[in-house]
Design a protein around this motif. Structure first.
Motif, PDB file in Angstrom:
ATOM      1  N   ASP A  63      -7.323 -15.744 -20.005  1.00 59.89           N
ATOM      2  CA  ASP A  63      -7.202 -14.752 -18.934  1.00 59.89           C
ATOM      3  C   ASP A  63      -5.897 -13.959 -19.138  1.00 59.89           C
ATOM      4  O   ASP A  63      -5.180 -14.171 -20.123  1.00 59.89           O
ATOM      5  N   SER A  64      -5.629 -13.061 -18.244  1.00 62.80           N
ATOM      6  CA  SER A  64      -4.364 -12.315 -18.262  1.00 62.80           C
ATOM      7  C   SER A  64      -3.812 -12.321 -16.846  1.00 62.80           C
ATOM      8  O   SER A  64      -4.472 -12.786 -15.919  1.00 62.80           O
ATOM      9  N   VAL A  65      -2.606 -11.800 -16.673  1.00 67.62           N
ATOM     10  CA  VAL A  65      -1.951 -11.946 -15.377  1.00 67.62           C
ATOM     11  C   VAL A  65      -0.998 -10.768 -15.115  1.00 67.62           C
ATOM     12  O   VAL A  65      -0.478 -10.163 -16.058  1.00 67.62           O
ATOM     13  N   PRO A 114      -2.710  -7.143 -14.219  1.00 63.74           N
ATOM     14  CA  PRO A 114      -2.984  -7.935 -15.424  1.00 63.74           C
ATOM     15  C   PRO A 114      -3.487  -7.039 -16.546  1.00 63.74           C
ATOM     16  O   PRO A 114      -4.173  -6.037 -16.298  1.00 63.74           O
ATOM     17  N   ALA A 141      -1.796  -6.828  -7.252  1.00 61.53           N
ATOM     18  CA  ALA A 141      -2.285  -7.003  -8.622  1.00 61.53           C
ATOM     19  C   ALA A 141      -1.357  -7.891  -9.446  1.00 61.53           C
ATOM     20  O   ALA A 141      -1.781  -8.534 -10.410  1.00 61.53           O
ATOM     21  N   MET A 159      -2.562 -11.347  -9.447  1.00 62.10           N
ATOM     22  CA  MET A 159      -3.951 -11.543  -9.843  1.00 62.10           C
ATOM     23  C   MET A 159      -4.108 -11.841 -11.333  1.00 62.10           C
ATOM     24  O   MET A 159      -3.222 -11.588 -12.137  1.00 62.10           O
ATOM     25  N   ARG A 160      -5.253 -12.396 -11.648  1.00 61.22           N
ATOM     26  CA  ARG A 160      -5.669 -12.588 -13.021  1.00 61.22           C
ATOM     27  C   ARG A 160      -6.538 -11.402 -13.453  1.00 61.22           C
ATOM     28  O   ARG A 160      -7.228 -10.793 -12.623  1.00 61.22           O
ATOM     29  N   GLY A 161      -6.557 -11.109 -14.718  1.00 63.10           N
ATOM     30  CA  GLY A 161      -7.402 -10.036 -15.232  1.00 63.10           C
ATOM     31  C   GLY A 161      -8.861 -10.232 -14.861  1.00 63.10           C
ATOM     32  O   GLY A 161      -9.575  -9.276 -14.544  1.00 63.10           O
ATOM     33  N   SER A 162      -9.287 -11.492 -14.892  1.00 60.47           N
ATOM     34  CA  SER A 162     -10.699 -11.760 -14.620  1.00 60.47           C
ATOM     35  C   SER A 162     -11.100 -11.406 -13.195  1.00 60.47           C
ATOM     36  O   SER A 162     -12.273 -11.171 -12.922  1.00 60.47           O
TER      37      SER A 162
END
Lengths: 333, 333, 333, 333
Positions: free
Chosen positions: C184-186, C281, D234, D237-240
């Motif tokens: 994932d990304s953040v 993210p 944001a 948050m996670r990218g997903s």
């Protein structure tokens, strides 16, 4: 940036149609703390309004400038200086004769085509009156330049076929009266000289001193040509006669001649800046002229009333004002 | 806005000194999806590089344009188009003779005074070579204008005292060869004509078509004068002879004459746009000239090598390029 | 003014697509006579390139800056400073997987719709790599600011749910490694502090210090929020707690607190300027995502390769660079 | 470009101090031929003037807009539209109490330091009243946007600690009345939504839609934060969860969610554009506060009269107006 704004640092935005509610402008970037000489502004407006005498147009305009902002207790605040001059009332019917006609060599046609609408009264936005705000702002610019010891002067050097470095006001009026009797108008050349511009004013590549001066001059109605230093005469010259050789004048590097008009590579060199501006004849003449109306029908246009026969001498304060703004804008960069 | 940027919508920012690493530019605002004709750009650069023959300066420049961005698979992306031309190597010692001298009517002096430093090699930023990026961008502008059916042409109409509406290349070279033998240089006038400019191009008050064209022309080295339509001749004329009367030409409103140069009130009127540009003589001549050095001492400056004796015909593609950019910038507004 | 130009006095025009020939920029308005510290520029680029360690993207870029103009014998000339960094070769086929797909929360779709064409390779112009020229120019801006004793620092204060005023590099990497393992990304928040900004920087009404800083920050990819001083927290506060009262501190007028972030009425007040910037993210994640292709068909997008999972810490030098340019542009006004 | 001008294509230049002769503006670039709805402008000004009720400041302002130019027979001419609102008379003595004092968290101090002079009456140029011209121009911008079917709405979503997506006017007034009784002021958050922005609005790199919106919002007094889409959330948050996946919605490419706030890569993507704006508490409170006077002496500042306790709801039409101008300026590019 809006097309009605001149300058980047000392910015004038102008507004107004000849017979709308008011004409005026907003100066943004004027330094704070200046004491404004309002009498000098009025005097410059008077020069623009009256020219020197009877050959001039007789519209009665009081041209009282009302300052709306940016000045507090007589001093500039550093905030925008807005000002306006109310337009005198005119009955709409006064302009019914030109409402549906494209006057020759006026901009009725181009405005109508570009915008799909125009204020026909007195030429609307394209009236020479729309230059009045330039004189207000230019007068303030002159006041600031004078604190740098920079001064601007202008002279009529040609009217029609007559050329002189030293026309008297009487000579000018005599020529213009003759033209008037012939129910015609005439062109002119104005020479401008700017003293004490320091070395270094002008920004290569596209804001060269001559570029900004040219842009300024061509903003003025009826201007058809601009040349600085020898200008078009330089085309006939040899390098050996046109070059300005450098000399050491009591420890200061100067040029022995000034064919360059005080500018080299777009930057002032410390010599007098000088240039010429050509005006075409006023397009309104007291003779019937062929033209077309808005429907495209050919008609005869015959003017009534009194009109200027030459842009000068009334244009002189406008020329000086645009010069002042051009130089100040580059100077305070 | 930086002083090295021309245009508001089709913006060219130029960079480069004559003998620095490279000269080039960035075009911002070029429409996307255009197929660029690279051969046409090369041809325009060749026109600038060589003039028409042997009287021209002999610097061997390949002038190969390298596009760095903004073009993908031959088409414009709508993103900035950056390009550069590498400068050929020159030994620094080649310019030792002018390192400490202010050449007459060059801008060595003004650059040094303004910036406190200068790249003396070949004139640095003030070299005519710095106009090369204008030709690259102007060529692209021309390609876009041609999609509007707008075309630009230019002619030499005066070299020194010789005037002609139809100089042949041979005549031009013959005159320049004579000047060269006299170890002198000479000025010139170029006439530009732009066909098929639609009605409505130009933005009163301060971005009038003539104002933007003038700014463009005075960006070009050695330009001393600009006039459109009758220009300075209009100063000698009467309104009755200078006015362009409107006629209905098969349902289209046209003017019977075109003294106005295709512009009224700062807006194109659908007629041919035409104007003249005056160039001073190239300041470098093959004769000893008096000048001063950077310490202020008076010295004699004597040039070696081969140099142009006239700005034209090499300047023609530059004049056309600046014209193209000026008109395009106002057209796509 | 072109949309790819930032600043009015210290102007940076950027160009370049991620996998085009080169990316770079032109700085117009840099003062002359400055000695450039090239090592410092390289160090800033290194910070941007590598972040702090292994969680960072692994593209091998040498990022060697080539200066093309405006610098002579190590000193600025006052003319435009052009520079570029060549892009490393990439096989076009490397990007075939995204050529016809609109990646979620990337700008493939909007570029394609706006321009009708796009360079899909690595995101083209919308790649974070396109910020590299900002770091070059920003580094020069920082060098100039340091001569005014103005310094800029930035810190990561939040990554995902984790908040700290003093994250260590190890902590940051630990969090990012965890995110990476989850494919994932953040997002993150960066705090910026600028010390020694003198009183008076910022131009009401529309070039207030906070306006220019905000414009600068939102130029950075993935930035979603900007607040200065108490920012969004101020919405929850009462005037009695949010006001900064003035005190006389040894003869200098200061504020007792700094909820205002060093800015009042758009003008710096002499206190520390501080603000926060929120990053979303990174949209590229190592999981299959639903999307559509250019034909509008729904497809699954599954990424290969290695990618950053967070904009920080690599974005820090970019944030600082944009800050430096914003402040310098207003300072040298 | 002057700092008091907003926009490049639809340009507003504002002027005026709170108690000078008048406040107003000049709009340059408004399309010609539009019929102006003057009643709608008056209604927007009324919203700004009164908020929704008694908690609002009680200055009696008629705010009658006088149009000075650019409109002829009810239609826009394509020339600059100048307008002004006269300021009601106030006795200079009414402001003697703040003439020599720097009010906490006001801009008296920064204006005085920057310009060396200030109009202290009612805050002069830094008064919230100086935003009135933005509402006039913004109302015209809204009228133009409505012809594109673009509509703008704004809501108060937070006042102090209270949060709601659907505050009623009664709830807002109840909260503000409580604050008023405590002789304090309070901050707020406003949410803005713009419907029907077409795909393609926004100009990378430095005139991205979010950059121009942010610049616009920070022009408004008391604004401390701007975020679009998920904004600062944001960062957590996670990218997903933050990514907006594309879907084919009946042949139209849409996003399944709108965390992005309708903008990707600086360009609108066709979804609703939404963002939040944070206001700090009004700095004027009905309690004695410590401060210093212009001589640097510490004094107690105690306010009389009636003042707003919160920027909202009066700021809503200002927020919407600046939004309208930002979007229009990019749309008609």
């Amino acid at each position: 940036m809006g097309a009605n704004t001149f300058g980047i640092h000392f910015c004038l935005t102008t507004f107004g149609e000849s017979h709308g509610e008011a004409i005026g402008g907003v100066i943004d970037g004027c330094p704070s703390g200046l004491t404004i000489d309002f009498d000098m502004i009025d005097e410059e407006l008077r020069r623009r309004r009256t020219g020197t005498n009877s050959a001039m147009s007789q519209r009665k305009e009081s041209d009282k400038v009302i300052f709306l902002s940016g000045i507090f207790e007589g001093k500039t605040l550093g905030t925008p200086i807005a000002f306006m001059v109310r337009n005198e009332d005119a009955r709409p019917s006064d302009y019914d004769d030109i409402k549906d006609i494209y006057r020759p060599s006026h901009s009725d046609f181009t405005y109508q085509q570009k915008y799909g609408i125009r204020d026909h009264r007195g030429g609307g936005r394209s009236s020479a009156r729309a230059l009045l705000p330039c004189v207000v702002a230019g007068s303030i610019a002159k006041q600031i330049l004078s604190s740098y010891n920079i001064s601007i002067s202008s002279y009529v050097t040609q009217i029609g076929e007559a050329r002189s470095e030293a026309f008297s006001a009487e000579e000018i009026m005599s020529i213009l009266d003759d033209v008037k009797k012939e129910k015609d108008s005439v062109g002119a050349v104005v020479r401008v000289e700017v003293d004490n511009v320091p070395v270094g004013v002008g920004e290569p590549y596209f804001r060269k001193l001559q570029s900004v001066l040219a842009q300024a001059m061509f903003s003025i109605n009826a201007v058809k040509g601009f040349e600085y230093g020898e200008g078009f005469r330089a085309a006939s010259m040899r390098g050996s006669e046109c070059n300005d050789v450098f000399v050491n004048s009591d420890g200061v590097i100067r040029t022995a001649s000034n064919h360059s008009g005080g500018i080299q590579g777009g930057i002032s060199n410390g010599e007098k800046v000088w240039f010429n501006v050509a005006f075409k004849p006023i397009p309104t003449i007291m003779r019937p002229q062929q033209t077309v109306d808005v429907k495209g029908d050919e008609v005869v246009y015959d003017v009534e009333g009194r009109h200027d026969v030459c842009a000068v001498p009334r244009a002189l304060p406008v020329v000086e004002s645009m010069t002042a703004m051009a130089i100040l804008d580059l100077l305070i960069h």
